[in-house]
Design a protein around this motif. Structure first.
Motif, PDB file in Angstrom:
ATOM      1  N   GLU A   2      27.492 -35.685 -60.179  1.00 40.15           N
ATOM      2  CA  GLU A   2      26.662 -34.469 -60.208  1.00 40.15           C
ATOM      3  C   GLU A   2      27.394 -33.339 -60.926  1.00 40.15           C
ATOM      4  OE1 GLU A   2      23.982 -32.134 -60.374  1.00 40.15           O
ATOM      5  OE2 GLU A   2      23.343 -33.594 -58.850  1.00 40.15           O
ATOM      6  N   CYS A   3      26.691 -32.657 -61.858  1.00 38.99           N
ATOM      7  CA  CYS A   3      27.312 -31.559 -62.592  1.00 38.99           C
ATOM      8  C   CYS A   3      26.752 -30.190 -62.210  1.00 38.99           C
ATOM      9  CB  CYS A   3      27.187 -31.779 -64.097  1.00 38.99           C
ATOM     10  SG  CYS A   3      25.509 -31.629 -64.751  1.00 38.99           S
ATOM     11  N   PHE A   4      25.550 -30.111 -61.595  1.00 35.08           N
ATOM     12  CA  PHE A   4      24.973 -28.822 -61.223  1.00 35.08           C
ATOM     13  C   PHE A   4      25.454 -28.407 -59.826  1.00 35.08           C
ATOM     14  CE2 PHE A   4      20.880 -29.326 -63.965  1.00 35.08           C
ATOM     15  CZ  PHE A   4      21.602 -28.906 -65.085  1.00 35.08           C
ATOM     16  N   PRO A   5      26.039 -27.215 -59.681  1.00 39.60           N
ATOM     17  CA  PRO A   5      26.367 -26.718 -58.339  1.00 39.60           C
ATOM     18  C   PRO A   5      25.101 -26.607 -57.490  1.00 39.60           C
ATOM     19  CG  PRO A   5      27.484 -25.424 -60.029  1.00 39.60           C
ATOM     20  CD  PRO A   5      26.487 -26.305 -60.741  1.00 39.60           C
ATOM     21  N   PRO A   6      25.229 -26.665 -56.152  1.00 34.67           N
ATOM     22  CA  PRO A   6      24.042 -26.644 -55.283  1.00 34.67           C
ATOM     23  C   PRO A   6      23.126 -25.459 -55.530  1.00 34.67           C
ATOM     24  CG  PRO A   6      25.984 -27.272 -54.028  1.00 34.67           C
ATOM     25  CD  PRO A   6      26.474 -26.895 -55.394  1.00 34.67           C
ATOM     26  N   ALA A   7      23.682 -24.269 -55.737  1.00 29.26           N
ATOM     27  CA  ALA A   7      22.848 -23.079 -55.920  1.00 29.26           C
ATOM     28  C   ALA A   7      22.034 -23.131 -57.204  1.00 29.26           C
ATOM     29  CB  ALA A   7      23.719 -21.820 -55.916  1.00 29.26           C
ATOM     30  N   LEU A   8      22.489 -23.936 -58.149  1.00 32.99           N
ATOM     31  CA  LEU A   8      21.766 -24.062 -59.407  1.00 32.99           C
ATOM     32  C   LEU A   8      20.583 -25.014 -59.268  1.00 32.99           C
ATOM     33  CD1 LEU A   8      22.327 -22.784 -62.189  1.00 32.99           C
ATOM     34  CD2 LEU A   8      23.459 -24.898 -62.852  1.00 32.99           C
ATOM     35  N   ARG A   9      20.618 -25.837 -58.210  1.00 34.68           N
ATOM     36  CA  ARG A   9      19.597 -26.861 -58.044  1.00 34.68           C
ATOM     37  C   ARG A   9      18.444 -26.413 -57.145  1.00 34.68           C
ATOM     38  NH1 ARG A   9      24.289 -30.095 -56.950  1.00 34.68           N
ATOM     39  NH2 ARG A   9      23.576 -30.601 -54.843  1.00 34.68           N
ATOM     40  N   GLN A  10      18.451 -25.133 -56.698  1.00 34.88           N
ATOM     41  CA  GLN A  10      17.342 -24.666 -55.873  1.00 34.88           C
ATOM     42  C   GLN A  10      16.874 -23.293 -56.345  1.00 34.88           C
ATOM     43  OE1 GLN A  10      17.938 -23.377 -51.810  1.00 34.88           O
ATOM     44  NE2 GLN A  10      20.177 -23.421 -52.050  1.00 34.88           N
ATOM     45  N   LYS A  11      15.599 -23.021 -56.072  1.00 34.85           N
ATOM     46  CA  LYS A  11      14.990 -21.768 -56.483  1.00 34.85           C
ATOM     47  C   LYS A  11      15.329 -20.657 -55.483  1.00 34.85           C
ATOM     48  CE  LYS A  11      11.058 -23.984 -58.803  1.00 34.85           C
ATOM     49  NZ  LYS A  11       9.588 -24.109 -58.853  1.00 34.85           N
ATOM     50  N   PHE A  12      15.358 -19.415 -55.988  1.00 29.63           N
ATOM     51  CA  PHE A  12      15.558 -18.228 -55.156  1.00 29.63           C
ATOM     52  C   PHE A  12      14.303 -17.362 -55.256  1.00 29.63           C
ATOM     53  CE2 PHE A  12      19.653 -19.890 -55.193  1.00 29.63           C
ATOM     54  CZ  PHE A  12      20.519 -19.161 -54.389  1.00 29.63           C
ATOM     55  N   ASP A  13      13.974 -16.661 -54.175  1.00 32.53           N
ATOM     56  CA  ASP A  13      12.765 -15.844 -54.204  1.00 32.53           C
ATOM     57  C   ASP A  13      13.040 -14.490 -54.852  1.00 32.53           C
ATOM     58  OD1 ASP A  13      14.028 -14.218 -52.332  1.00 32.53           O
ATOM     59  OD2 ASP A  13      12.914 -15.039 -50.624  1.00 32.53           O
ATOM     60  N   SER A  14      12.017 -13.629 -54.853  1.00 30.94           N
ATOM     61  CA  SER A  14      12.119 -12.339 -55.550  1.00 30.94           C
ATOM     62  C   SER A  14      13.144 -11.409 -54.914  1.00 30.94           C
ATOM     63  CB  SER A  14      10.750 -11.666 -55.594  1.00 30.94           C
ATOM     64  OG  SER A  14      10.266 -11.451 -54.276  1.00 30.94           O
ATOM     65  N   ARG A  15      13.593 -11.732 -53.696  1.00 34.06           N
ATOM     66  CA  ARG A  15      14.612 -10.923 -53.039  1.00 34.06           C
ATOM     67  C   ARG A  15      16.014 -11.553 -53.140  1.00 34.06           C
ATOM     68  NH1 ARG A  15      11.716  -8.895 -47.392  1.00 34.06           N
ATOM     69  NH2 ARG A  15       9.884  -7.919 -48.367  1.00 34.06           N
ATOM     70  N   PRO A  73      17.635 -17.967 -51.126  1.00 33.40           N
ATOM     71  CA  PRO A  73      17.351 -19.374 -51.449  1.00 33.40           C
ATOM     72  C   PRO A  73      16.099 -19.852 -50.725  1.00 33.40           C
ATOM     73  CG  PRO A  73      19.224 -19.219 -49.962  1.00 33.40           C
ATOM     74  CD  PRO A  73      18.910 -17.808 -50.378  1.00 33.40           C
ATOM     75  N   THR A  74      15.252 -20.590 -51.453  1.00 34.23           N
ATOM     76  CA  THR A  74      13.993 -21.064 -50.867  1.00 34.23           C
ATOM     77  C   THR A  74      14.086 -22.508 -50.387  1.00 34.23           C
ATOM     78  OG1 THR A  74      13.165 -21.878 -52.994  1.00 34.23           O
ATOM     79  CG2 THR A  74      12.709 -19.562 -52.431  1.00 34.23           C
ATOM     80  N   GLY A  75      15.113 -23.241 -50.826  1.00 36.16           N
ATOM     81  CA  GLY A  75      15.216 -24.658 -50.476  1.00 36.16           C
ATOM     82  C   GLY A  75      14.382 -25.545 -51.383  1.00 36.16           C
ATOM     83  N   LYS A  76      13.594 -24.928 -52.287  1.00 31.76           N
ATOM     84  CA  LYS A  76      12.773 -25.709 -53.209  1.00 31.76           C
ATOM     85  C   LYS A  76      13.615 -26.138 -54.405  1.00 31.76           C
ATOM     86  CE  LYS A  76       8.450 -23.351 -51.980  1.00 31.76           C
ATOM     87  NZ  LYS A  76       7.317 -22.539 -52.496  1.00 31.76           N
ATOM     88  N   ARG A  77      13.304 -27.328 -54.912  1.00 36.64           N
ATOM     89  CA  ARG A  77      14.081 -27.911 -56.009  1.00 36.64           C
ATOM     90  C   ARG A  77      13.840 -27.151 -57.309  1.00 36.64           C
ATOM     91  NH1 ARG A  77      14.021 -32.259 -59.930  1.00 36.64           N
ATOM     92  NH2 ARG A  77      15.778 -33.700 -59.665  1.00 36.64           N
ATOM     93  N   ALA A  78      14.896 -26.677 -57.921  1.00 42.45           N
ATOM     94  CA  ALA A  78      14.818 -26.099 -59.264  1.00 42.45           C
ATOM     95  C   ALA A  78      15.196 -27.183 -60.268  1.00 42.45           C
ATOM     96  CB  ALA A  78      15.762 -24.913 -59.392  1.00 42.45           C
TER      97      ALA A  78
END
Length: 711
Positions: free
Chosen positions: A152-165, A168-173
């Protein structure tokens, strides 16, 4: 080809002025990376700050403010954070004051706590900010594939979406990144993709402006040269001489490649002379190695890639898989650039598809089946793009046939037997028509033969023994006719495989005469090939596997002495293969065949200590691969445990024998579609532990399919 995209829900182009961070931006970008990727970070940092933005863009508005002449400063943390407990005020302040975040993605970065923390901090400060990913090593989302988590090359935070605030939303980016590796975009194109993302302009627009600037620079240089030539005629003469020398070198190199890929290859391949092709190819590549790939003409770039592809094929034939993969990857970088320059040119798609195919083949030979399937699907997509552009081309339609067959091969390796059979039936139907229309086309005839072979293997895996034998007999008849036209090593190679497969099929049906006839034929053809080029490891591999298959069948029919002769010769050849490389998956498999038949021969001779030693080696070797997710490997491990139990039983240790047999049964998978040979292995283990009723039920199923032996 990948395009730079944002990880955040909104794109750069869609970011409004209201959504810019309240902190006054001081940095054009924050460069986040694992310190193990410092070399790439050094290069990218310098390249970004040195990049001169095209004048036509300077001062224009962008999603991140007026476009500057230079990207300076770029913030880069040069300190190790291993002993720290928090990112620290300086880092957080720099993240808040940066217009963009650039993440160098690699397995080290994916495991780095601080790289992940920097991504989170940036997204909290800039919920709709510009996050750009650049792949250095590893594979995106490999963590979702069992057994490949470490890639795996993407850090965890890069693999999930963040909301307008910025939460982290837990949804897959699904970030799409610039790929800085030679097998991807390469550093130059990857740099332009990153810059395009920072500027909020299209990549094509930026590339065109770069080309315009390069042309202007060349024009200026040319004008200066003319002035110099007027002032100093001696310099002019020198310049012309150098120009003519460079032109002559280019013509010589391109001429060598053209000759190598044309007349020379056609003359040498049928007789198996790889050394001459290798020598000419090395000479041509020595010239291209001195050239800047981005400055090569379309014709020169195509020649270079073709030469690399052929050199990869030569390395692969000699068993140098890593050398072959490197050549194919370098060639693929060049063909990707060709496709980028002309995405609707079917010939460029064709050249690129060849390298994609070979990269997939290397992955399949190494047992990396998910990578092989991904490559096969990409190859299929490229082939259909060709035919959509030029549907009248038989050559491009053949690529669709090849790609369908390649995907079937991967399905077969992944035990998706019905899907594999459907792919191969379609492939056979297509190639049979084409081969009949062009009976003198060597490539089509060979492909027809191989398609029949794969269909037979898929049908055998489904338990359709008679159909599998019929397809293999068709193949042998075809190859026999083709071989009468003259010596062609590819026909002979395929003949070895076909005879060996037919021998195994007849042995499964209990027909010893036919089985031994075909296995002896396989050995004979292989032994006649090797003297013409002893360094060809593929022929050694074919000969070794044929001899071991013959030895195993002879032993099953009671010919112990003759079986021993063939086993010793086959194992000697295996030693030659492993001396060349221990990384080839199939060579390791042939080595395990050698250990198994030697152990069986020792057991038949009542040499129980030798048999125990060999069976133990076999078990340890098989355990090294049998612990993985591969079902094929689990059946091989069960067979090794059965053999260990057989030896213990002969030594009078019934308890240890039962323990080994029970372990073998426990190793076998449950609720899967089994090949007939795998069912036979289950029968043998069930009998040994006294579960005879279950064994008889399976034997009845095998008998209904026509199987009489589990060879």
């Amino acid at each position: 080809m990948r395009e730079v995209a944002l990880v955040s829900p909104r794109s750069v182009a869609g970011t409004s002025r209201r959504e810019r961070p309240s902190v006054t931006p001081r940095y054009w970008a924050f460069l986040s990376y694992s310190h193990k990727d410092s070399e790439t970070a050094d290069w990218l940092h310098g390249a970004l700050e040195k990049f001169a933005v095209p004048r036509s863009l300077v001062g224009n508005d962008s999603p991140h403010g007026p476009i500057p002449a230079r990207f300076s400063p770029i913030f880069r943390d040069r300190q190790e954070l291993a002993a720290a407990s928090d990112l620290g005020h300086t880092i957080r302040e720099a993240l808040a004051a940066s217009r963009c975040l650039i993440v160098l993605c690699s397995p080290d970065a994916a495991r780095s706590r601080w790289t992940n923390e920097e991504i989170i901090a940036f997204k909290k400060a800039h919920p709709s900010g510009c996050v750009l990913a650049a792949i250095v090593d590893g594979e995106p989302f490999a963590s979702e594939l069992p057994g490949h988590e470490g890639e795996e090359c993407f850090p965890p935070a890069l693999r999930q979406k963040f909301d307008s605030r910025g939460r982290p939303t837990g949804k897959r980016a699904e970030p799409i990144a610039a790929d800085l590796r030679p097998t991807g975009d390469g550093r130059q194109l990857g740099l332009l993709k990153i810059i395009a993302g920072m500027l909020g302009v299209g990549l094509d627009d930026l590339v065109q402006r770069e080309q315009q600037r390069r042309h202007k620079r060349l024009t200026t240089i040319a004008a200066a040269s003319l002035t110099g030539m007027v002032l100093t005629s001696g310099l002019a003469v020198f310049a012309f001489e150098k120009r003519d020398e460079a032109r002559d070198q280019r013509r010589e190199a391109e001429g060598l490649v053209g000759f190598m890929l044309g007349d020379l290859r056609q003359k040498l391949e049928p007789i198996g002379r790889l050394d001459a092709l290798d020598a000419v190819g090395s000479r041509a590549l020595a010239y291209f190695a001195k050239q800047d790939k981005s400055e090569l003409s379309d014709a020169a770039l195509a020649q270079r890639s073709k030469a690399l592809t052929m050199m990869g094929e030569i390395a692969q034939t000699r068993g140098d898989l890593e050398g072959a993969r490197a050549r194919y990857a370098e060639a693929m970088s060049g063909t990707a650039e060709m496709v980028r320059r002309s995405p609707d040119d079917p010939e460029r798609l064709f050249e690129h598809a060849q390298n994609v195919f070979w990269i997939g083949e290397i992955a399949r030979e190494r047992g990396q089946l998910d990578q092989a399937e991904a490559a096969a699907r990409e190859y299929k997509n490229l082939s259909y793009r060709m035919t959509s552009i030029d549907p009248a081309s038989v050559r491009y339609r053949m690529e669709t046939q090849y790609s369908d067959a390649e995907l079937g091969i991967v399905y077969l390796a992944k035990r998706r037997f019905p899907e594999a059979s459907r792919q191969f039936k379609a492939a056979v139907a297509t190639i049979e028509r084409v081969a009949a229309a062009e009976p003198n086309n060597r490539e089509y005839q060979l492909n027809f033969s191989k398609s029949l072979a794969w269909l037979a293997d898929a049908q055998w895996s489904e338990g359709k023994l008679d159909e599998a034998i019929a397809q293999r007999e068709r193949e042998v008849d075809l190859l026999t006719r083709l071989s009468k036209r003259g010596r062609d090593v590819e026909y002979l190679e395929q003949m070895i495989i076909a005879h060996q497969a037919l021998g195994r099929l007849f042995a499964s049906r209990g027909e010893s005469k036919e089985a031994l006839e075909h296995l002896n034929a396989a050995v004979s053809v292989a032994e006649n090939l090797i003297p013409s080029e002893p360094d060809n490891m593929r022929w050694v591999e074919y000969a070794a596997s044929s001899k071991l298959a013959l030895a195993n069948t002879l032993l099953a029919y009671g010919s112990k002495e003759e079986a021993g002769v063939q086993a010793r010769a086959g194992c000697d050849m295996v030693s030659r293969l492993l001396a060349r490389s221990t990384q080839v998956t199939y060579w390791q498999e042939v080595n395990r065949d050698c250990l198994a038949v030697r152990a069986e021969l020792a057991l038949a001779a009542n040499a129980t200590d030798e048999a125990a030693s060999l069976a133990g080696q076999l078990l340890r070797s098989t355990q090294a691969v049998g612990k993985g997710p591969s079902l094929d490997d689990r059946y091989k491990l069960a067979a090794a445990q059965r053999l260990v139990g057989d030896v213990a039983d002969r030594q009078g240790d019934r308890a240890r024998a039962l323990q080994a047999w029970q372990a073998g049964l426990a190793t076998l998978p449950k609720n899967v579609t089994e090949r007939p040979r795998e069912l036979g292995e289950r029968v043998e283990l069930l009998k040994r532990v006294g579960r005879n009723a279950e064994a008889r039920a399976i034997e009845a199923r095998l008998a209904a399919m026509g199987f009489r032996r589990s060879i």
